[in-house]
Design a protein around this motif. Structure first.
Motif, PDB file in Angstrom:
ATOM      1  N   SER A  57     -13.331 -61.285 -75.598  1.00  0.00           N
ATOM      2  CA  SER A  57     -14.390 -61.182 -76.614  1.00  0.00           C
ATOM      3  C   SER A  57     -14.183 -60.003 -77.555  1.00  0.00           C
ATOM      4  O   SER A  57     -14.776 -59.971 -78.637  1.00  0.00           O
ATOM      5  CB  SER A  57     -15.762 -61.091 -75.949  1.00  0.00           C
ATOM      6  OG  SER A  57     -15.852 -59.920 -75.176  1.00  0.00           O
ATOM      7  N   ASN A  58     -13.344 -59.037 -77.165  1.00  0.00           N
ATOM      8  CA  ASN A  58     -13.082 -57.899 -78.047  1.00  0.00           C
ATOM      9  C   ASN A  58     -11.776 -58.015 -78.817  1.00  0.00           C
ATOM     10  O   ASN A  58     -11.534 -57.209 -79.712  1.00  0.00           O
ATOM     11  CB  ASN A  58     -13.088 -56.592 -77.252  1.00  0.00           C
ATOM     12  CG  ASN A  58     -14.478 -56.180 -76.867  1.00  0.00           C
ATOM     13  OD1 ASN A  58     -15.377 -56.186 -77.690  1.00  0.00           O
ATOM     14  ND2 ASN A  58     -14.662 -55.839 -75.612  1.00  0.00           N
ATOM     15  N   THR A  59     -10.915 -58.968 -78.472  1.00  0.00           N
ATOM     16  CA  THR A  59      -9.640 -59.093 -79.179  1.00  0.00           C
ATOM     17  C   THR A  59      -9.516 -60.403 -79.944  1.00  0.00           C
ATOM     18  O   THR A  59      -9.014 -60.417 -81.063  1.00  0.00           O
ATOM     19  CB  THR A  59      -8.458 -58.978 -78.197  1.00  0.00           C
ATOM     20  OG1 THR A  59      -8.585 -59.971 -77.177  1.00  0.00           O
ATOM     21  CG2 THR A  59      -8.384 -57.605 -77.580  1.00  0.00           C
ATOM     22  N   PHE A  60      -9.952 -61.517 -79.354  1.00  0.00           N
ATOM     23  CA  PHE A  60      -9.755 -62.821 -79.986  1.00  0.00           C
ATOM     24  C   PHE A  60     -10.455 -62.958 -81.331  1.00  0.00           C
ATOM     25  O   PHE A  60      -9.824 -63.369 -82.311  1.00  0.00           O
ATOM     26  CB  PHE A  60     -10.184 -63.939 -79.030  1.00  0.00           C
ATOM     27  CG  PHE A  60      -9.943 -65.312 -79.570  1.00  0.00           C
ATOM     28  CD1 PHE A  60      -8.683 -65.871 -79.523  1.00  0.00           C
ATOM     29  CD2 PHE A  60     -10.973 -66.044 -80.134  1.00  0.00           C
ATOM     30  CE1 PHE A  60      -8.450 -67.139 -80.038  1.00  0.00           C
ATOM     31  CE2 PHE A  60     -10.758 -67.307 -80.647  1.00  0.00           C
ATOM     32  CZ  PHE A  60      -9.483 -67.854 -80.601  1.00  0.00           C
ATOM     33  N   PRO A  61     -11.743 -62.626 -81.455  1.00  0.00           N
ATOM     34  CA  PRO A  61     -12.414 -62.824 -82.752  1.00  0.00           C
ATOM     35  C   PRO A  61     -11.787 -62.011 -83.887  1.00  0.00           C
ATOM     36  O   PRO A  61     -11.595 -62.525 -84.989  1.00  0.00           O
ATOM     37  CB  PRO A  61     -13.852 -62.381 -82.508  1.00  0.00           C
ATOM     38  CG  PRO A  61     -14.025 -62.333 -81.055  1.00  0.00           C
ATOM     39  CD  PRO A  61     -12.683 -62.139 -80.454  1.00  0.00           C
ATOM     40  N   GLN A  62     -11.440 -60.746 -83.601  1.00  0.00           N
ATOM     41  CA  GLN A  62     -10.851 -59.915 -84.645  1.00  0.00           C
ATOM     42  C   GLN A  62      -9.476 -60.442 -85.064  1.00  0.00           C
ATOM     43  O   GLN A  62      -9.150 -60.480 -86.254  1.00  0.00           O
ATOM     44  CB  GLN A  62     -10.717 -58.454 -84.179  1.00  0.00           C
ATOM     45  CG  GLN A  62     -12.032 -57.742 -84.044  1.00  0.00           C
ATOM     46  CD  GLN A  62     -12.696 -57.970 -82.690  1.00  0.00           C
ATOM     47  OE1 GLN A  62     -12.122 -58.582 -81.800  1.00  0.00           O
ATOM     48  NE2 GLN A  62     -13.907 -57.478 -82.549  1.00  0.00           N
ATOM     49  N   ALA A  63      -8.665 -60.854 -84.078  1.00  0.00           N
ATOM     50  CA  ALA A  63      -7.346 -61.387 -84.400  1.00  0.00           C
ATOM     51  C   ALA A  63      -7.465 -62.699 -85.157  1.00  0.00           C
ATOM     52  O   ALA A  63      -6.686 -62.967 -86.087  1.00  0.00           O
ATOM     53  CB  ALA A  63      -6.528 -61.573 -83.114  1.00  0.00           C
ATOM     54  N   LEU A  64      -8.424 -63.530 -84.781  1.00  0.00           N
ATOM     55  CA  LEU A  64      -8.615 -64.803 -85.473  1.00  0.00           C
ATOM     56  C   LEU A  64      -9.076 -64.580 -86.909  1.00  0.00           C
ATOM     57  O   LEU A  64      -8.558 -65.201 -87.848  1.00  0.00           O
ATOM     58  CB  LEU A  64      -9.628 -65.667 -84.718  1.00  0.00           C
ATOM     59  CG  LEU A  64      -9.900 -67.051 -85.283  1.00  0.00           C
ATOM     60  CD1 LEU A  64      -8.623 -67.885 -85.282  1.00  0.00           C
ATOM     61  CD2 LEU A  64     -10.984 -67.742 -84.486  1.00  0.00           C
ATOM     62  N   LEU A  65     -10.022 -63.691 -87.094  1.00  0.00           N
ATOM     63  CA  LEU A  65     -10.532 -63.407 -88.440  1.00  0.00           C
ATOM     64  C   LEU A  65      -9.438 -62.821 -89.325  1.00  0.00           C
ATOM     65  O   LEU A  65      -9.342 -63.153 -90.514  1.00  0.00           O
ATOM     66  CB  LEU A  65     -11.723 -62.448 -88.351  1.00  0.00           C
ATOM     67  CG  LEU A  65     -12.552 -62.269 -89.605  1.00  0.00           C
ATOM     68  CD1 LEU A  65     -13.106 -63.604 -90.085  1.00  0.00           C
ATOM     69  CD2 LEU A  65     -13.693 -61.306 -89.338  1.00  0.00           C
ATOM     70  N   ARG A  66      -8.596 -61.971 -88.756  1.00  0.00           N
ATOM     71  CA  ARG A  66      -7.500 -61.362 -89.502  1.00  0.00           C
ATOM     72  C   ARG A  66      -6.440 -62.380 -89.911  1.00  0.00           C
ATOM     73  O   ARG A  66      -5.858 -62.278 -90.989  1.00  0.00           O
ATOM     74  CB  ARG A  66      -6.843 -60.293 -88.619  1.00  0.00           C
ATOM     75  CG  ARG A  66      -6.803 -58.950 -89.187  1.00  0.00           C
ATOM     76  CD  ARG A  66      -6.028 -57.924 -88.371  1.00  0.00           C
ATOM     77  NE  ARG A  66      -5.417 -58.355 -87.133  1.00  0.00           N
ATOM     78  CZ  ARG A  66      -5.857 -58.030 -85.908  1.00  0.00           C
ATOM     79  NH1 ARG A  66      -6.934 -57.307 -85.774  1.00  0.00           N
ATOM     80  NH2 ARG A  66      -5.226 -58.444 -84.845  1.00  0.00           N
ATOM     81  N   GLN A  97      -4.092 -73.663 -87.344  1.00  0.00           N
ATOM     82  CA  GLN A  97      -3.647 -73.778 -85.951  1.00  0.00           C
ATOM     83  C   GLN A  97      -2.748 -72.605 -85.581  1.00  0.00           C
ATOM     84  O   GLN A  97      -2.851 -72.066 -84.474  1.00  0.00           O
ATOM     85  CB  GLN A  97      -2.902 -75.102 -85.737  1.00  0.00           C
ATOM     86  CG  GLN A  97      -2.465 -75.325 -84.302  1.00  0.00           C
ATOM     87  CD  GLN A  97      -3.640 -75.465 -83.358  1.00  0.00           C
ATOM     88  OE1 GLN A  97      -4.630 -76.102 -83.669  1.00  0.00           O
ATOM     89  NE2 GLN A  97      -3.545 -74.864 -82.196  1.00  0.00           N
ATOM     90  N   ASN A  98      -1.881 -72.190 -86.498  1.00  0.00           N
ATOM     91  CA  ASN A  98      -1.026 -71.031 -86.234  1.00  0.00           C
ATOM     92  C   ASN A  98      -1.857 -69.763 -86.075  1.00  0.00           C
ATOM     93  O   ASN A  98      -1.539 -68.907 -85.235  1.00  0.00           O
ATOM     94  CB  ASN A  98       0.001 -70.865 -87.348  1.00  0.00           C
ATOM     95  CG  ASN A  98       1.061 -71.944 -87.313  1.00  0.00           C
ATOM     96  OD1 ASN A  98       1.271 -72.600 -86.289  1.00  0.00           O
ATOM     97  ND2 ASN A  98       1.725 -72.154 -88.437  1.00  0.00           N
ATOM     98  N   ALA A  99      -2.923 -69.627 -86.843  1.00  0.00           N
ATOM     99  CA  ALA A  99      -3.804 -68.462 -86.720  1.00  0.00           C
ATOM    100  C   ALA A  99      -4.517 -68.463 -85.372  1.00  0.00           C
ATOM    101  O   ALA A  99      -4.653 -67.418 -84.724  1.00  0.00           O
ATOM    102  CB  ALA A  99      -4.824 -68.456 -87.861  1.00  0.00           C
ATOM    103  N   ILE A 100      -4.957 -69.635 -84.942  1.00  0.00           N
ATOM    104  CA  ILE A 100      -5.614 -69.742 -83.634  1.00  0.00           C
ATOM    105  C   ILE A 100      -4.628 -69.410 -82.520  1.00  0.00           C
ATOM    106  O   ILE A 100      -4.952 -68.670 -81.579  1.00  0.00           O
ATOM    107  CB  ILE A 100      -6.226 -71.146 -83.454  1.00  0.00           C
ATOM    108  CG1 ILE A 100      -7.408 -71.327 -84.411  1.00  0.00           C
ATOM    109  CG2 ILE A 100      -6.657 -71.374 -82.017  1.00  0.00           C
ATOM    110  CD1 ILE A 100      -7.909 -72.748 -84.514  1.00  0.00           C
TER     111      ILE A 100
END
Length: 144
Positions: A57-66, A97-100
């Motif tokens: 919850s602290n890494t996935f959303p930020q990486a996805l948004l970026r 899909q690549n971003a996910i």
């Protein structure tokens, strides 16, 4: 294949820890110690899942948004909260899909690093184990 390796490793540990308990305890103490192993592994599993969720919850959303392209920024909430059902709808090789995939890999990287660091503690605990003789002879006598 990963699930097969996890299952083989997990079952090996289950058999190994129960055999270690049976070697260390007398006949009357075995059930209690097996219950203690089950309790300890349940608590460890809960703590592990809690740490994994915290990292996710602290890494996935930020990486996805970026990493999401500009055209998919508006669908960020849907992609994040929709979990794998929504995330697999995008065609393989598309930017979204690549971003996910990048965000999942980024999250899993930190989970793997955390697990490896905690494994060092397990190795130090193993070094403290007592070397039990498992070749004891059984008690001779009449079984009632």
């Amino acid at each position: 294949m990963c699930q097969i390796f996890i299952a083989l490793g997990g079952e090996t540990l289950v058999i190994g820890d129960e055999m270690a308990v049976m070697a260390a305890a007398d006949r009357d103490g075995v059930p209690l110690l097996i219950v203690m192993i089950s309790l300890s592994s349940g608590i460890g599993r809960c703590v592990g899942y809690g740490v994994a969720i915290l990292i996710y919850s602290n890494t996935f959303p930020q990486a996805l948004l970026r990493s999401l392209p500009e055209s998919a920024q508006a669908d960020f909430t849907t992609n994040y909260t929709g979990e794998s059902a929504v995330q697999t709808m995008y065609p393989v090789g598309s930017e979204t899909q690549n971003a996910i995939n990048y965000a999942w890999g980024y999250s899993q990287r930190y989970e793997c690093i955390t697990a490896a660091c905690l494994l060092v503690l397990a190795f130090s605990a193993i070094a403290l184990w007592k070397n039990y003789n498992v070749d004891r002879k059984q008690v001779k006598g009449t079984v009632i």
